[in-house]
Design an enzyme around this catalytic site. Structure first.
Site, PDB file in Angstrom:
ATOM      1  N   SER A   1       0.842  -1.203   0.000  1.00 54.33           N
ATOM      2  CA  SER A   1       0.000   0.000   0.000  1.00 54.33           C
ATOM      3  C   SER A   1       0.873   1.248   0.000  1.00 54.33           C
ATOM      4  CB  SER A   1      -0.954  -0.021   1.205  1.00 54.33           C
ATOM      5  OG  SER A   1      -1.942   0.977   1.062  1.00 54.33           O
ATOM      6  N   ASN A   2       0.334   2.369   0.390  1.00 54.73           N
ATOM      7  CA  ASN A   2       1.083   3.624   0.399  1.00 54.73           C
ATOM      8  C   ASN A   2       0.620   4.472   1.591  1.00 54.73           C
ATOM      9  OD1 ASN A   2      -1.269   5.305  -0.486  1.00 54.73           O
ATOM     10  ND2 ASN A   2      -1.140   3.893  -2.215  1.00 54.73           N
TER      11      ASN A   2
END
Ligand code: C5P
Length: 403
Positions: free
Chosen positions: A210-211
């Site tokens: 993810s980020n």
């Protein structure tokens, strides 16, 4: 703002959220409604009668048998309203409403009222989820009361959960809608679809790629658009932010789910604002749904998720498309400009992610809005709410054919 003046009774009960009732009263009275406020005894400990009286333009009604300031039939007079709003509503007042008790002016007014009744509960999240409160709320709903559910977020007691009174603007918008009032804002009549947050691509049942996106920018845009009269849908990818009444939320996790949610809604929108940080890669093949065992080396093969905004199948081609470009390193503004063209967007919002004081997870941002016609708009470091309004100023101008 409002076309017609209605008689609204605002009941304020003894929750810490009572301090928000002054702003709510100001919005309702400011829209031209004839507003009367009733405070319970407990509410007087949280918010001053003078403030509520001043913004509503009428003395605050208090007790059932307070002959010096109110006639004996004050509750009957008050009950002849167009709408009764209880905000905030404590667990105690909700229980008494459900039980049909009438031991204060607000409760007696509720029992005598034939108009629509709206209740905005506000309390600690354990109280909100208590079976007794749930049952009372259900009973009120069965009897036709509209419940505006509390938002999730940090509560006054320091705990986190759902129980917060929605922001006054959100309650106000909902009330205007219920009264059949047109909310006259510069985005009234527009359907705005916003994406927010960061997608998660599973590696196994517990791990993902993810980020750092929190969703704050997208949420700020959705809230600002709602306040300005738009009908807003927010596709939220893994966001744990407070939710507001008046916005439709669709929760997704992966890029594929975000794409599917967008495809379902895009044709029914006039403006698409892609603030979500979509994972560019996902793990190829079928994921083990258990937990991968630790080894000295694991090879993950990553494949592209595909650019959603530029490949979105849509029949409604007249809508505006706004993208985001979070860029790092030299040449960043030019890269954002190239993205604007490559993704065939009407606008792109550039922000510099090499700075730690703005952008991801922060409450502030500094942006440059590129519109493709050379008239870039720079917004210096400010709150994400303010950035949202500056983006929407351009959206509204483009919608009117001025951009
Ligand atoms: O290419 P980049 O990821 O910087 O582009 C950012 C913009 O494109 C954002 O508006 C984002 O929501 C969108 N995007 C997308 N699909 C992806 C990656 C980004 O629609 N797979």
């Amino acid at each position: 703002m409002s076309q017609t003046s209605r008689k609204i009774v605002l009941g304020v009960t003894g929750s810490i959220a009572a301090c928000k009732s002054v702003e709510l009263a100001r919005l309702l009275a400011g829209a031209g409604h004839d507003l009367r406020v009733i405070q319970t005894d407990a509410a007087r400990r949280f918010v001053g009668e003078a403030a509520l009286g001043a913004v509503s333009g009428h003395p605050v009604a208090g007790r059932l048998f307070d002959n010096t300031s109110e006639p004996v039939f004050a509750h009957i007079e008050l009950a002849r309203a167009d709408l009764l709003l209880v905000a905030p509503a404590t667990a105690n007042t909700i229980a008494k409403m459900a039980a049909g008790m009438a031991d204060n002016l607000l409760l007696a007014t509720y029992l005598a009222a034939e108009c629509p009744v709206v209740v905005c509960p506000a309390m600690n999240h354990h109280m909100w989820h208590h079976p007794a409160v749930k049952q009372n709320v259900k009973l009120l709903m069965q009897r036709g009361v509209t419940i505006i559910p509390p938002d999730a977020g940090e509560l006054a007691c320091g705990e986190t959960g759902d129980g917060r009174l929605p922001e006054p603007e959100a309650i106000f918008c909902r009330i205007q809608q219920l009264l059949g009032e047109e909310i006259v804002g510069d985005l009234a009549g527009l359907r705005v679809l916003v994406t927010a947050g960061g997608t998660r691509e599973p590696i196994d049942a517990v791990r993902f790629i993810s980020n750092k996106s929190s969703g704050k920018m997208g949420f700020a845009i959705a809230e600002a658009a709602c306040m300005r009269g738009a009908a807003v849908t927010l596709i939220a990818a893994n966001c744990s932010l407070p939710r507001r009444a008046g916005i439709r939320y669709v929760d997704v996790s992966t890029a594929a789910e975000l794409r599917a949610a967008l495809e379902a809604d895009v044709d029914a929108c006039d403006v698409l604002i892609m603030a979500a940080a979509v994972s560019d890669y996902m793990v190829s093949g079928k994921q083990t749904m258990g937990k991968l065992e630790r080894k000295s080396k694991i090879n993950l093969q990553l494949v592209e998720t595909g650019d959603i905004v530029s490949s979105l199948e849509r029949n409604n081609t007249s809508g505006l498309k706004v993208g985001f470009a979070a860029e790092y390193g030299g040449d960043k503004l030019e890269r954002a400009r190239r993205k604007l063209r490559r993704k065939q967007l009407d606008m792109i919002v550039f922000n510099d992610i090499s700075r730690s004081d703005i952008g991801f997870e922060s409450d502030d941002n500094e942006i440059t809005i590129l519109t493709g016609d050379g008239k870039d708009v720079h917004v210096g470091k400010t709150s994400k709410a303010e950035c949202a309004h500056r983006i929407l100023d351009l959206v509204a101008a483009k919608g009117r054919g001025q951009g």
